[in-house]
Design an enzyme around this catalytic site. Structure first.
Site, mmCIF file in Angstrom:
data_model
loop_
_atom_site.group_PDB
_atom_site.id
_atom_site.type_symbol
_atom_site.label_atom_id
_atom_site.label_comp_id
_atom_site.label_asym_id
_atom_site.label_seq_id
_atom_site.Cartn_x
_atom_site.Cartn_y
_atom_site.Cartn_z
ATOM 1 N N GLY A 20 0.817 -1.227 0.000
ATOM 2 C CA GLY A 20 0.000 0.000 0.000
ATOM 3 C C GLY A 20 0.847 1.271 0.000
ATOM 4 O O GLY A 20 2.079 1.237 -0.122
ATOM 5 N N VAL A 22 1.371 3.535 2.459
ATOM 6 C CA VAL A 22 2.265 3.620 3.617
ATOM 7 C C VAL A 22 3.303 2.498 3.545
ATOM 8 O O VAL A 22 4.486 2.701 3.828
ATOM 9 C CB VAL A 22 1.443 3.554 4.932
ATOM 10 N N CYS A 158 -2.325 11.280 10.408
ATOM 11 C CA CYS A 158 -1.241 12.062 9.797
ATOM 12 C C CYS A 158 -1.385 13.571 10.042
ATOM 13 O O CYS A 158 -0.377 14.267 10.231
ATOM 14 C CB CYS A 158 -1.137 11.760 8.305
ATOM 15 N N HIS A 255 0.393 17.464 4.032
ATOM 16 C CA HIS A 255 -0.823 18.057 4.592
ATOM 17 C C HIS A 255 -0.496 19.451 5.140
ATOM 18 O O HIS A 255 0.428 19.613 5.958
ATOM 19 C CB HIS A 255 -1.366 17.201 5.740
ATOM 20 N N ASN A 341 2.715 13.685 5.063
ATOM 21 C CA ASN A 341 1.748 12.740 5.648
ATOM 22 C C ASN A 341 2.175 11.286 5.630
ATOM 23 O O ASN A 341 1.737 10.507 6.482
ATOM 24 C CB ASN A 341 0.386 12.879 4.956
HETATM 25 N N1 LIG Z 1 -1.710 7.301 3.642
HETATM 26 C C1 LIG Z 1 -1.437 8.037 4.710
HETATM 27 O O1 LIG Z 1 -0.954 9.195 4.607
HETATM 28 C C2 LIG Z 1 -1.709 7.512 6.093
HETATM 29 C C3 LIG Z 1 -2.313 6.272 6.315
HETATM 30 N N2 LIG Z 1 -2.535 5.849 7.595
HETATM 31 C C4 LIG Z 1 -3.126 4.530 7.857
HETATM 32 O O2 LIG Z 1 -2.195 3.522 7.407
HETATM 33 C C5 LIG Z 1 -2.886 2.385 6.934
HETATM 34 C C6 LIG Z 1 -2.500 2.122 5.494
HETATM 35 O O3 LIG Z 1 -2.916 3.214 4.694
HETATM 36 P P1 LIG Z 1 -2.572 3.297 3.144
HETATM 37 O O4 LIG Z 1 -1.231 2.745 2.889
HETATM 38 O O5 LIG Z 1 -2.877 4.677 2.770
HETATM 39 O O6 LIG Z 1 -3.658 2.275 2.520
HETATM 40 P P2 LIG Z 1 -3.621 1.460 1.137
HETATM 41 O O7 LIG Z 1 -5.035 1.189 0.799
HETATM 42 O O8 LIG Z 1 -2.762 2.132 0.143
HETATM 43 O O9 LIG Z 1 -2.918 0.048 1.542
HETATM 44 C C7 LIG Z 1 -3.580 -0.916 2.337
HETATM 45 C C8 LIG Z 1 -2.721 -2.148 2.567
HETATM 46 O O10 LIG Z 1 -3.481 -3.078 3.360
HETATM 47 C C9 LIG Z 1 -3.432 -4.362 2.721
HETATM 48 N N3 LIG Z 1 -4.663 -5.131 2.969
HETATM 49 C C10 LIG Z 1 -5.928 -4.813 2.592
HETATM 50 N N4 LIG Z 1 -6.781 -5.808 2.960
HETATM 51 C C11 LIG Z 1 -6.038 -6.760 3.574
HETATM 52 C C12 LIG Z 1 -6.308 -8.026 4.172
HETATM 53 N N5 LIG Z 1 -7.577 -8.531 4.183
HETATM 54 N N6 LIG Z 1 -5.302 -8.721 4.719
HETATM 55 C C13 LIG Z 1 -4.029 -8.254 4.684
HETATM 56 N N7 LIG Z 1 -3.690 -7.062 4.117
HETATM 57 C C14 LIG Z 1 -4.674 -6.324 3.574
HETATM 58 C C15 LIG Z 1 -3.290 -4.049 1.240
HETATM 59 O O11 LIG Z 1 -2.781 -5.194 0.578
HETATM 60 P P3 LIG Z 1 -3.190 -5.575 -0.964
HETATM 61 O O12 LIG Z 1 -2.355 -4.704 -1.853
HETATM 62 O O13 LIG Z 1 -2.821 -7.005 -1.063
HETATM 63 O O14 LIG Z 1 -4.662 -5.307 -1.098
HETATM 64 C C16 LIG Z 1 -2.306 -2.894 1.289
HETATM 65 O O15 LIG Z 1 -1.007 -3.377 1.433
HETATM 66 C C17 LIG Z 1 -4.370 2.674 7.116
HETATM 67 O O16 LIG Z 1 -4.798 2.122 8.325
HETATM 68 C C18 LIG Z 1 -4.428 4.197 7.122
HETATM 69 O O17 LIG Z 1 -5.562 4.660 7.796
HETATM 70 C C19 LIG Z 1 -2.127 6.608 8.653
HETATM 71 C C20 LIG Z 1 -1.530 7.819 8.491
HETATM 72 C C21 LIG Z 1 -1.295 8.361 7.187
HETATM 73 N N1 LIG Z 2 -7.327 9.950 6.780
HETATM 74 C C1 LIG Z 2 -5.983 10.468 6.528
HETATM 75 C C2 LIG Z 2 -4.994 9.343 6.468
HETATM 76 C C3 LIG Z 2 -5.363 8.219 7.372
HETATM 77 O O1 LIG Z 2 -5.464 7.123 6.912
HETATM 78 O O2 LIG Z 2 -5.606 8.534 8.628
HETATM 79 P P1 LIG Z 2 -6.130 7.511 9.764
HETATM 80 O O3 LIG Z 2 -5.104 6.446 9.894
HETATM 81 O O4 LIG Z 2 -6.325 8.332 10.956
HETATM 82 O O5 LIG Z 2 -7.447 6.917 9.245
HETATM 83 C C4 LIG Z 2 -6.011 11.233 5.233
HETATM 84 O O6 LIG Z 2 -6.916 10.975 4.501
HETATM 85 O O7 LIG Z 2 -5.174 12.049 4.938
#
Ligand SMILES: NC(=O)C1=CN([C@@H]2O[C@H](COP(=O)(O)OP(=O)(O)OC[C@H]3O[C@@H](n4cnc5c(N)ncnc54)[C@H](OP(=O)(O)O)[C@@H]3O)[C@@H](O)[C@H]2O)C=CC1
Ligand SMILES: N[C@@H](CC(=O)OP(=O)(O)O)C(=O)O
Length: 363
Positions: A20, A22, A158, A255, A341
């Protein structure tokens, strides 16, 4: 970034949610970090069994590091992660709850980005340049689950991670804050991949990020608060009031947040506020943690900064840039800040949290 000391061990890292937004940032940062070696990668059943280069839609501007290209992605079962000293989680919140708990109960040190455990009283919600004192909760967490080595430490949201940095500096120097109003302009990478549809965000601003405002309002109080007398639970601030308004804007990373605040006591002059922000330091710097920024807060004097495209990589994404610091005719002071972020707001914070935990011999 600081040099590592010869006493630092190299830690084997597992990354959950490695495919993903992150997760990819974790891969880039870990490949540049001398304290960690990427050992195992996990994601959903959709990705499991495939080499990382095929399972991942790579969106980072850095090239995919050579050492992960052929690593076969696994499903997120703790049994597949034997040999890892530390687990970084970039899992979607819909699955992070059960998976991260299973890893913690299997005695892994888990550093999570998901919202699921942030507000649990004995889980440190830790922005590593702000509240590493909350690591004292880990003993209570281990006692609750009967663990020797396992625990969960979470990152904040974030936007929260940027906001609390100047608030902490000001609170430490000038005493309690009374009221904070923040309006965010959040990048699309915050919504993960594929995230917000292009037809929604191009030529547009979306004045809603579902669930974001209450998270920010609650997390700030926990992070800026302390822990109770036996270090069994956090002790959130009771007297600070925070109001957040969150918007999605057509920026890729970074952000921006417009902040107005009121001190509980007499407000200091603006020049003293600037000096306080410039001089702010944290424990992770004092310990020489590799990912700690040289300057925790970068104060800009240019009248049209910070800007995401120009300032998001300050301190390699680990420094919060604060500018336009001026008197507020309603509260006491107002300013604009910028946080990367996915670095200080996500993967970079988790990695610095783990470096700190290693320095403290918790890993
Ligand atoms: N983006 C940001 O700036 C920030 C994000 N976050 C948090 O970090 C986390 C990740 O966010 P982000 O990277 O943006 O999300 P993405 O949607 O880009 O990535 C999600 C990840 O979770 C995996 N996943 C989904 N379903 C399953 C499952 N059933 N079992 C195992 N793995 C699974 C996906 O794998 P696959 O590719 O195989 O589907 C992928 O690797 C979230 O909880 C988000 O709220 C927190 C702060 C900032
Ligand atoms: N919701 C934040 C990123 C995020 O995933 O936050 P949280 O982990 O608190 O759901 C954004 O959209 O920029």
């Amino acid at each position: 970034m600081s040099a590592t000391s010869s006493s630092d061990r190299i830690l084997n890292a597992g990354v959950l949610g490695a495919t993903g937004t992150v997760g990819q940032r974790f891969i880039v940062l870990l490949s540049q970090n001398p304290m960690f070696r990427v050992h195992s990668l996990g994601a959903s059943e959709r990705s499991a069994g495939r080499p990382y280069r095929q399972a991942t839609k790579w969106k980072m501007s850095d090239l995919m590091p050579e050492e992960v290209r052929d690593v076969v992605v696994k499903s997120c079962d703790p049994a597949h992660f034997a040999g890892c000293d530390v687990i970084f989680s970039g899992l979607d919140a819909s699955v992070a709850g059960d998976i991260e708990k299973a890893f913690m109960e299997s005695d892994f040190a888990v550093f999570s980005n998901a919202k699921n455990y942030r507000m649990v009283p004995n889980v440190p919600l830790c922005v590593p340049v702000v509240n590493t004192d909350h690591y004292s909760l880990i003993a209570a967490q281990r006692a609750e689950y009967g663990l020797k080595k396992g625990f969960i430490v979470t990152n904040s949201n974030c936007s929260t991670s940027g906001l609390v940095v100047p608030l902490k500096a000001l609170q430490d120097k000038f005493g309690p804050l009374k009221r904070v109003i923040v309006t965010t302009l959040q990048a699309i990478s915050g919504a993960g991949y594929p995230g917000v549809a292009s037809l929604d965000i191009l030529d547009n601003i979306v004045p809603l990020i579902s669930g974001e405002e209450p998270k920010m309002e609650a997390e700030v109080l926990k992070i800026l608060g302390g822990v109770n007398d036996g270090a069994t639970a956090c002790a959130p601030l009771a007297d600070l009031r925070v109001s957040a308004t969150c918007n999605r804007v057509p920026v890729v990373d970074g952000h921006t947040e417009c902040v107005s605040l009121e001190f509980a006591g007499t407000p200091p002059p603006i020049e003293e506020i600037k000096q306080c922000l410039r001089e702010y330091t944290c424990e992770a710097q004092e310990l020489g943690c590799y990912s700690a920024p040289k300057q925790v807060i970068t104060v800009t004097e240019e009248e049209d900064r910070p800007q995401p495209r120009l300032d998001r990589n300050a301190g390699e994404g680990m420094s919060v840039t604060v500018g336009r610091i001026r008197e507020c005719p309603v509260f006491h002071v107002k300013f604009t800040l910028l946080v990367h972020n996915t670095v200080l707001g996500a993967a970079g914070a988790s990695i610095l949290n783990a470096e700190y935990a290693a320095k403290k011999r918790l890993i």
